[in-house]
Design a protein around this motif. Structure first.
Motif, PDB file in Angstrom:
ATOM      1  N   UNK A  34      26.084  24.096 -19.231  1.00  0.00           N
ATOM      2  CA  UNK A  34      27.443  23.537 -19.271  1.00  0.00           C
ATOM      3  C   UNK A  34      27.865  23.124 -17.875  1.00  0.00           C
ATOM      4  N   UNK A  35      28.892  22.283 -17.828  1.00  0.00           N
ATOM      5  CA  UNK A  35      29.527  21.906 -16.568  1.00  0.00           C
ATOM      6  C   UNK A  35      31.044  21.983 -16.759  1.00  0.00           C
ATOM      7  N   UNK A  39      39.339  24.769 -12.974  1.00  0.00           N
ATOM      8  CA  UNK A  39      39.256  26.226 -13.139  1.00  0.00           C
ATOM      9  C   UNK A  39      39.418  26.661 -14.588  1.00  0.00           C
ATOM     10  N   UNK A  40      40.381  26.069 -15.295  1.00  0.00           N
ATOM     11  CA  UNK A  40      40.628  26.494 -16.679  1.00  0.00           C
ATOM     12  C   UNK A  40      39.412  26.247 -17.559  1.00  0.00           C
ATOM     13  N   UNK A  41      38.824  25.046 -17.452  1.00  0.00           N
ATOM     14  CA  UNK A  41      37.634  24.742 -18.244  1.00  0.00           C
ATOM     15  C   UNK A  41      36.459  25.617 -17.826  1.00  0.00           C
ATOM     16  N   UNK A  42      36.364  25.885 -16.525  1.00  0.00           N
ATOM     17  CA  UNK A  42      35.277  26.721 -16.027  1.00  0.00           C
ATOM     18  C   UNK A  42      35.334  28.108 -16.639  1.00  0.00           C
ATOM     19  N   UNK A  43      36.506  28.703 -16.664  1.00  0.00           N
ATOM     20  CA  UNK A  43      36.655  30.046 -17.220  1.00  0.00           C
ATOM     21  C   UNK A  43      36.309  30.048 -18.708  1.00  0.00           C
ATOM     22  N   UNK A  44      36.703  28.990 -19.395  1.00  0.00           N
ATOM     23  CA  UNK A  44      36.417  28.901 -20.832  1.00  0.00           C
ATOM     24  C   UNK A  44      34.915  28.818 -21.095  1.00  0.00           C
ATOM     25  N   UNK A  45      34.201  27.935 -20.373  1.00  0.00           N
ATOM     26  CA  UNK A  45      32.777  27.768 -20.646  1.00  0.00           C
ATOM     27  C   UNK A  45      31.973  28.979 -20.194  1.00  0.00           C
ATOM     28  N   UNK A  48      32.250  31.443 -22.899  1.00  0.00           N
ATOM     29  CA  UNK A  48      31.538  31.017 -24.105  1.00  0.00           C
ATOM     30  C   UNK A  48      30.024  31.056 -23.943  1.00  0.00           C
ATOM     31  N   UNK A  49      29.538  30.662 -22.780  1.00  0.00           N
ATOM     32  CA  UNK A  49      28.104  30.485 -22.600  1.00  0.00           C
ATOM     33  C   UNK A  49      27.382  31.696 -22.001  1.00  0.00           C
TER      34      UNK A  49
END
Length: 259
Positions: A34-35, A39-45, A48-49
């Protein structure tokens, strides 16, 4: 089933992501899962991953790499982190003193190879856990407390762990913080104050609407002007809870939802 090193790239500059991806493609054991570019998307992925390794940019709009790091360190098994920076000399000194790896931009293939070798060594069973202690010390040195990824609340004599993303709002009443979900509100099991929650939920879209309430901006159904320059929000819970944005916070609310 893949046996590669599950890796996530976090950088707000897409060309930098592409360049790192290209450089990593020559290492057969690296699997980019993932990329993220904020910050918000980073914490989510990351949640999840469950990656083994993260390449984390420091300078990003809004929340920076340190805010991502504090959320990472709340995980039961935090991934290894390699910091990527263009010019933050203070951070580099901190990394050197605490033996945390970093790479200066522009990234060279030789420096990347050395960093990957260090990561592989740290993944050996006898070294697992060393990086977590180092990163916690780094966070303390730069004045950032670890974030939280679960909220402990009380219900029927038991403690329930809520994902912050399922919390619609936090409300302070009767000398205690309550977490409102879609179905009902629960008293928080700890002595967390709204100030502490606001500080430690930096990676999630919570907004301080007034002195006694935090709202999840992702779960606001409607908003409208109200009396005396205030705004009223209707939340996405079964009760359609209404929360007032104080006059002093209206401008910040508009900025937060990019009005």
């Amino acid at each position: 089933m893949s046996t590669g090193i599950r890796t996530i790239l976090i950088d707000d500059e897409l060309p930098a992501q592409d360049e790192m991806s290209y450089l990593l493609s020559s290492h057969d054991d690296i699997e980019i899962v993932a990329t993220a570019d904020n910050a918000a998307d980073a914490i989510e992925v990351i949640g999840r991953e469950h990656p083994d390794l993260i390449f984390l940019d420091i300078q990003m709009p809004g929340k920076n790499g340190f805010h991502v790091l504090k959320e990472v360190m709340s995980l039961e098994q935090p991934p290894l982190v390699v910091f990527v920076t263009a010019y933050d000399k203070y951070a580099i000194r901190a990394f050197e003193e605490n033996a945390v790896d970093y790479i200066l931009k522009p990234v060279s293939s030789e420096r990347l190879a050395a960093s990957l070798e260090r990561a592989r060594n740290l993944m050996h069973p006898e070294n697992v856990g060393d990086s977590g202690a180092v990163l916690r010390k780094l966070l303390a040195d730069v004045g950032i407390k670890p974030g939280i990824t679960r909220i402990s609340v009380e219900h029927s004599g038991r403690n329930i762990l809520l994902n912050p993303r399922e919390v619609v709002y936090f409300n302070y009443e009767c000398r205690r913080v309550h977490a409102g979900t879609k179905a009902q509100a629960y008293p928080c099991a700890s002595d967390l104050t709204l100030d502490k929650l606001e500080e430690r939920l930096g990676g999630f879209p919570f907004f301080r609407a007034n002195r006694s309430q935090l709202v999840n901006l992702a779960l606001v159904r409607t908003y409208a002007p109200w009396f005396n320059g205030k705004y009223v929000l209707t939340m996405c819970d079964d009760a359609e809870t209404e929360i007032i944005v104080s006059k002093a916070r209206v401008r910040a609310f508009k900025d937060a939802i990019e009005l």
